[in-house]
Write an enzyme that holds these catalytic residues in place. Structure first.
Site, mmCIF file in Angstrom:
data_model
loop_
_atom_site.group_PDB
_atom_site.id
_atom_site.type_symbol
_atom_site.label_atom_id
_atom_site.label_comp_id
_atom_site.label_asym_id
_atom_site.label_seq_id
_atom_site.Cartn_x
_atom_site.Cartn_y
_atom_site.Cartn_z
ATOM 1 N N HIS A 1 13.804 35.145 -13.457
ATOM 2 C CA HIS A 1 13.600 35.820 -12.241
ATOM 3 C C HIS A 1 15.269 36.022 -11.425
ATOM 4 O O HIS A 1 15.124 36.717 -10.459
ATOM 5 C CB HIS A 1 12.526 35.216 -11.404
ATOM 6 C CG HIS A 1 12.834 33.832 -10.618
ATOM 7 N ND1 HIS A 1 12.549 32.714 -11.227
ATOM 8 C CD2 HIS A 1 13.850 33.654 -9.609
ATOM 9 C CE1 HIS A 1 13.194 31.746 -10.515
ATOM 10 N NE2 HIS A 1 13.704 32.293 -9.322
ATOM 11 N N ASP B 1 9.468 31.960 -17.679
ATOM 12 C CA ASP B 1 10.526 32.322 -16.898
ATOM 13 C C ASP B 1 12.017 31.915 -17.502
ATOM 14 O O ASP B 1 12.451 30.973 -16.879
ATOM 15 C CB ASP B 1 10.466 31.800 -15.524
ATOM 16 C CG ASP B 1 11.402 32.123 -14.209
ATOM 17 O OD1 ASP B 1 11.853 33.023 -14.397
ATOM 18 O OD2 ASP B 1 11.202 31.681 -13.164
ATOM 19 N N SER C 1 17.099 27.934 -8.494
ATOM 20 C CA SER C 1 16.456 28.486 -9.566
ATOM 21 C C SER C 1 17.432 28.594 -10.490
ATOM 22 O O SER C 1 18.602 28.891 -10.511
ATOM 23 C CB SER C 1 16.255 29.917 -9.121
ATOM 24 O OG SER C 1 14.848 29.919 -8.705
#
Length: 278
Positions: free
Chosen positions: A93, A140, A227
């Site tokens: 992402h 992810d 992230s």
């Protein structure tokens, strides 16, 4: 998926955490940004609940950012882990709408304002083909092929799904008091699949995700800006990369553990990509 993703957009000298399903609005990556969601529990926020990383503590920890003017601190929006001398593993992402030329990697120091930071261009990237399947945020992961090797010790990949007592995660994300130029780290309790699925009904793919955090009390977690960074086995003879910072509702809230991509599940797919890049 409001409040889920843990990536970040830095606009000039100000900050805005990406808290929705859209990707980051920076370097041509379209999205919406909003203020970080502050933890609702009553705890002293310091990643959340952590402390500064020391130089050399996690040599494989790198920042992912955009090329251009300004310091590495100004341009960093995600984390990553060096898994080979010229390959970084990060979250899908973070880069799903990017081209390689939109990205750079910052290594060499855990202080993004340090003169020792080395900026390296990205020559190629691979986003997991099954990203977002069978549920949103599943699988992810993404790989970045660097334009040249970096002088960084890689971290070994986890190869077998394992239950742990505690893990360690690190990054430059929101601490509850802002975004530090020096990476933070924190120890987080491992959460088994059953409790992870109970925390997020119908949103967890147990095969490609794992959870970590203090479900009962909150207070320790990764957050916006972390992230793509690592969650690892505790310090020891050889730390192993267990997962990738991915998503969660809020940060360090009781009942809402952090969710991470589980490296052991897609280790074989990673090896296939690496073999194709040799």
């Amino acid at each position: 998926m409001d409040r889920k993703r843990k990536n970040l957009v830095r606009l000039g000298t100000g900050f805005g955490a990406v808290a929705g399903a859209a990707a980051i609005a920076w370097a041509g990556i379209a999205a919406h940004a909003e203020e970080p969601v502050k933890p609702s529990s009553d705890f002293e926020a310091q990643i959340i609940g952590g402390q500064p990383v020391e130089e050399g503590q996690y040599p494989w920890l790198v920042g992912l950012g955009s090329p251009g003017e300004g310091s590495a601190y100004d341009r960093q929006f995600c984390g990553g882990s060096v898994i080979a001398e010229d390959v970084v593993l990060t979250a899908a992402h973070c880069v799903e709408d990017s081209a390689a030329e939109d990205l750079v990697v910052f290594s060499g120091s855990i202080d993004l304002e340090s003169e020792d930071v080395v900026e390296t261009a990205v020559a190629d990237l691979h986003v997991a083909e099954d990203y977002n399947a069978p549920v949103a945020m599943a699988n992810d992961w993404a790989l970045l092929k660097l334009a040249e090797p970096v002088d960084v010790e890689p971290i070994a990949l986890g190869t077998e799904p394992t239950e742990f007592e505690t893990l360690e995660t690190a990054g430059w994300g929101d601490t509850g008091e802002g975004f530090p130029p020096i990476a933070q780290w924190v120890e987080v309790p491992f959460v088994n699949d059953a409790d992870c699925e109970a925390a997020y009904p119908d949103e967890v793919d147990a095969a490609s995700m794992l959870c970590a955090g203090d479900i009962e009390n909150g207070g320790v977690d990764s957050c916006q800006g972390d992230s793509g960074g690592p969650i690892m086995t505790p310090a020891g003879d050889e730390q192993v990369l267990v997962g990738i910072v991915s998503w969660g509702y809020g940060c360090a809230e009781a009942g809402n553990p952090g969710v991470y991509g589980e490296v052991a599940d897609f280790n074989d797919a990673i090896e296939e990509v690496l073999a194709g890049w040799e």
